[in-house]
Design a protein around this motif. Structure first.
Motif, PDB file in Angstrom:
ATOM      1  N   THR A 113       9.281  10.628  24.260  1.00 51.91           N
ATOM      2  CA  THR A 113       9.264   9.300  23.638  1.00 51.91           C
ATOM      3  C   THR A 113      10.092   8.301  24.444  1.00 51.91           C
ATOM      4  O   THR A 113       9.715   7.127  24.561  1.00 51.91           O
ATOM      5  N   ALA A 117       7.483   5.605  25.524  1.00 50.87           N
ATOM      6  CA  ALA A 117       7.627   4.463  24.618  1.00 50.87           C
ATOM      7  C   ALA A 117       8.937   3.711  24.817  1.00 50.87           C
ATOM      8  O   ALA A 117       9.084   2.579  24.366  1.00 50.87           O
ATOM      9  N   LEU A 119      11.646   4.672  23.429  1.00 48.34           N
ATOM     10  CA  LEU A 119      12.306   4.732  22.130  1.00 48.34           C
ATOM     11  C   LEU A 119      12.790   6.144  21.833  1.00 48.34           C
ATOM     12  O   LEU A 119      12.138   7.123  22.202  1.00 48.34           O
ATOM     13  N   SER A 177       6.343   3.555  18.696  1.00 47.02           N
ATOM     14  CA  SER A 177       6.614   4.783  19.456  1.00 47.02           C
ATOM     15  C   SER A 177       5.321   5.475  19.867  1.00 47.02           C
ATOM     16  O   SER A 177       5.330   6.649  20.231  1.00 47.02           O
TER      17      SER A 177
END
Length: 474
Positions: A113, A117, A119, A177
């Motif tokens: 992640t 993303a 995140l 995400s």
């Protein structure tokens, strides 16, 4: 040119109407119900939110364009054919997926992640909420089997029902995400991680552009509320920053064309906006509980009217060893500990309600200062920090924030900067570069730091000790 901006927030929906002459007015505002059906769960009625958005659009009257800003991570499921919601809105504050998040973290899924993303693994973001719906909601699973399932953040739901175009913007997608921050597209590996069928997600569009029509009026901008506030504050250059003190307190600082990845300091890279083909990035840091803390204190009867907590005769509570950690929903940046609990430390039998309220204001301010400290290590945040939201009207809070940040805090008599930023983006979408609304930078009030640096360091150290005691409580 007359623009309507729909500001759909965590506790209310409002519409601001603005024109190129700088005239602005809130045409309508309405609060909605917050549902806490279980400990850690926070929900809204999708149909209630939609009805409130429609009421705001009607109240705006005739306008040339509409902009829509949204809560960010709050999301739901609905049927693509009927438009019927298949779930309530799971609000960004909701913590129901914490146990699953812990399981994923134990499998080192956070590496993915963070890489894709930008995140961390956290129940805050939409991805695990979508996964929870697919695991636990029978209507959602049935809709998936029939090929009619749609999963999205609230903006996509509103647009689908109001314009017939199911879409989300890049700023909102960056908060799920599930979007690859480098490609600005849904990431198939992230979707697999959370069990989310990518075909059920809405297409991602630029912040400024075509989002369909409501009647004959085009929707020309869609954006997360915090990014709308950043634009409304007039932040355009790298290092420009703002904090909005709403339900939570959210700070954003522009990083321009650079994606700043500093997960060890708890900062989140995000998209500030996309205009034409140019993507502008920011770093984000939040405090989950700001005005929600004050509302809780009011419900508890710690004060009656807001005027009661705008000034205090006593020295700061933290100087008297009374500290409050605002962690009802856990700790966000730079700690990212959802297991943390809100607490007071240092109460005695003589502690008064006023002192408790004073310490709450100080705890929110020092939590926000922790976020800005993390940012300025990597971004070079400007010396003047602009703030808005309900707490920006509290003179004691703003002065204490200036003191603990040791920098100038700028407030304005005009407080609707989120909605105004949304309106300015919608004007840009309607008329291109010529569609600009004037910046609302008049009637500013400056708060300069006035406490000795050594005293501030002592306060901050004491607060850090309190935060450490609040961690891993649940």
């Amino acid at each position: 040119m007359r623009i309507a901006a729909i500001d759909q927030g965590t506790t209310s929906t409002r519409v601001l109407v603005a024109d190129e002459d700088g005239e602005v007015a809130i045409a309508h505002a309405v609060r909605h119900q917050q549902r806490h059906v279980k400990a850690g769960w926070v929900e809204h009625s999708a149909l209630e939110l939609l009805a409130n958005v429609r009421a705001c659009i009607d109240a705006a009257g005739t306008v040339d364009a509409i902009g829509l800003d949204n809560q960010g991570e709050s999301c739901l499921a609905w049927d693509a054919h009927t438009g019927e919601p298949l779930s309530d809105v799971i609000v960004w504050q909701d913590r129901r997926t914490e146990a699953w998040i812990d399981e994923l973290r134990a499998l080192d899924a956070q590496t993915l992640t963070l890489e894709r993303a930008g995140l961390p693994l956290d129940a805050y973001f939409s991805a695990s909420k979508f996964g929870w719906l697919l695991r636990h909601n029978e209507r959602v699973r049935a809709s998936l089997a029939s090929g009619s399932l749609r999963l999205g953040t609230t903006d996509a739901w509103f647009l689908d029902r109001l314009t017939g175009q199911c879409a989300t913007d890049i700023t909102t997608a960056s908060r799920t995400s599930l979007m690859n921050l480098a490609t600005s597209e849904w990431d198939e590996e992230l979707c697999r991680l959370f069990g989310v069928p990518v075909e059920c997600l809405p297409p991602i569009r630029a912040t400024v552009g075509e989002f369909g029509h409501i009647g004959a009026t085009p929707v020309t901008a869609a954006v997360v509320d915090q990014q709308a506030a950043l634009y409304g504050h007039g932040c355009r250059r790298t290092g420009d920053a703002k904090i909005t003190f709403g339900t939570g307190a959210f700070a954003l600082a522009l990083t321009g064309s650079q994606i700043v990845r500093v997960p060890d300091d708890g900062l989140l890279p995000t998209v500030a906006w996309q205009i034409d083909d140019e993507v502008t990035y920011a770093v984000d840091g939040g405090v989950y509980d700001a005005s929600s803390t004050i509302e809780w204190a009011s419900r508890l009867g710690l004060f009656g009217d807001l005027s009661e907590i705008e000034r205090f005769d006593a020295p700061p509570a933290i100087s008297r060893e009374l500290a409050f950690v605002p962690a009802f929903s856990g700790l966000a940046c730079p700690h990212w500990d959802r297991s943390a609990g809100a607490l007071w430390l240092g109460m005695t039998g003589a502690t008064t309600r006023a002192e408790l309220c004073q310490s709450m204001l100080e705890g929110i301010a020092m939590s926000a200062a922790d976020v800005i400290d993390a940012m300025r290590e990597h971004v070079g945040v400007t010396d003047r920090l602009s703030i808005d939201g309900g707490l920006a009207r509290n003179g004691y809070f703003v002065q204490f924030l200036a003191d603990v940040l040791e920098r100038t805090i700028v407030t304005r008599s005009f407080h609707e900067l989120t909605a105004y930023g949304c309106a300015a983006l919608a004007a840009r979408g309607l008329c291109g570069r010529d569609g600009t609304l004037p910046d609302h930078d008049s009637d500013t009030l400056l708060f300069e730091p006035r406490r000795p640096a050594a005293m501030v360091r002592e306060w901050r150290t004491r607060f850090t000790d309190a935060v450490n005691r609040a961690k891993r409580w649940r």
